[in-house]
Design a protein around this motif. Structure first.
Motif, short mmCIF file in Angstrom:
data_model
loop_
_atom_site.label_atom_id
_atom_site.label_comp_id
_atom_site.label_asym_id
_atom_site.label_seq_id
_atom_site.Cartn_x
_atom_site.Cartn_y
_atom_site.Cartn_z
N PRO A 86 0.87 -1.20 0.25
CA PRO A 86 -0.07 -0.01 -0.05
C PRO A 86 0.86 1.24 -0.02
N VAL A 87 1.98 1.36 0.67
CA VAL A 87 2.80 2.36 0.68
C VAL A 87 3.40 2.60 -0.73
N SER A 88 3.72 1.64 -1.38
CA SER A 88 4.28 2.03 -2.89
C SER A 88 3.06 2.48 -3.64
N VAL A 89 2.01 2.09 -3.35
CA VAL A 89 0.91 2.60 -4.33
C VAL A 89 0.53 4.20 -4.02
N VAL A 90 0.89 4.77 -2.66
CA VAL A 90 0.56 5.87 -2.40
C VAL A 90 1.72 6.94 -3.16
N LEU A 91 3.00 6.12 -2.92
CA LEU A 91 4.09 6.83 -3.47
C LEU A 91 4.05 6.82 -4.91
N LEU A 92 3.57 5.96 -5.60
CA LEU A 92 3.31 6.04 -7.00
C LEU A 92 2.35 7.16 -7.56
N ILE A 93 1.22 7.02 -6.95
CA ILE A 93 0.52 8.16 -7.17
C ILE A 93 0.86 9.61 -6.94
N ARG A 94 1.71 9.69 -5.98
CA ARG A 94 2.26 11.11 -5.63
C ARG A 94 3.35 11.47 -6.53
N ALA A 95 3.93 10.29 -7.03
CA ALA A 95 5.09 10.74 -8.19
C ALA A 95 4.28 10.92 -9.42
#
Length: 123
Positions: A86-95
């Motif tokens: 889930p953290v990587s999904v949030v970071l991907l959306i932010r990027a």
């Protein structure tokens, strides 16, 4: 004494981040190119859960007590991988939002620059 403990913990952390396979994989997932692999990387938690289950059952059936350390290690690594999805999904959306804003800003700047450099064709 505090400085010695601090130095020891920093060196231990550096060693673990550099040489332990799970930490190297998580570091690769945290890069911009690796963020898309965060959710599939959660599947790596399954072998760790299996290891924890087998060692816990073996320790409960009269096995050596040091198996509890392996259970702790396996649970910790499984937790790291389960959280990273889930953290990587949030970071991907932010990027991606940041990259879209940069593209939008570049487009706006190029249009503004083109409109200021147009020659006046009125006579």
């Amino acid at each position: 004494m505090f400085r010695l403990i601090w130095t020891l913990s920093v060196r231990t952390r550096d060693y673990l981040h550099r040489y332990m396979p799970s930490n190297r994989l998580l570091a690769a997932v945290r890069t911009r190119r690796g963020l898309k692999w965060g959710m599939p990387a959660m599947l790596v938690a399954l072998p760790y859960i299996l290891i924890a289950s087998v060692c816990s059952g073996s320790a409960a059936d009269g096995g050596p007590g040091w198996l509890h350390l392996i259970v702790l290690w396996a649970c910790w690594n499984a937790l790291k991988f389960m959280v990273m999805g889930p953290v990587s999904v949030v970071l991907l959306i932010r990027a991606r939002l940041r990259e879209a804003a940069i593209r939008r800003r570049q487009r706006h700047d190029s249009l503004a620059e083109a409109s200021t450099h147009e020659p006046d064709l009125r006579v």
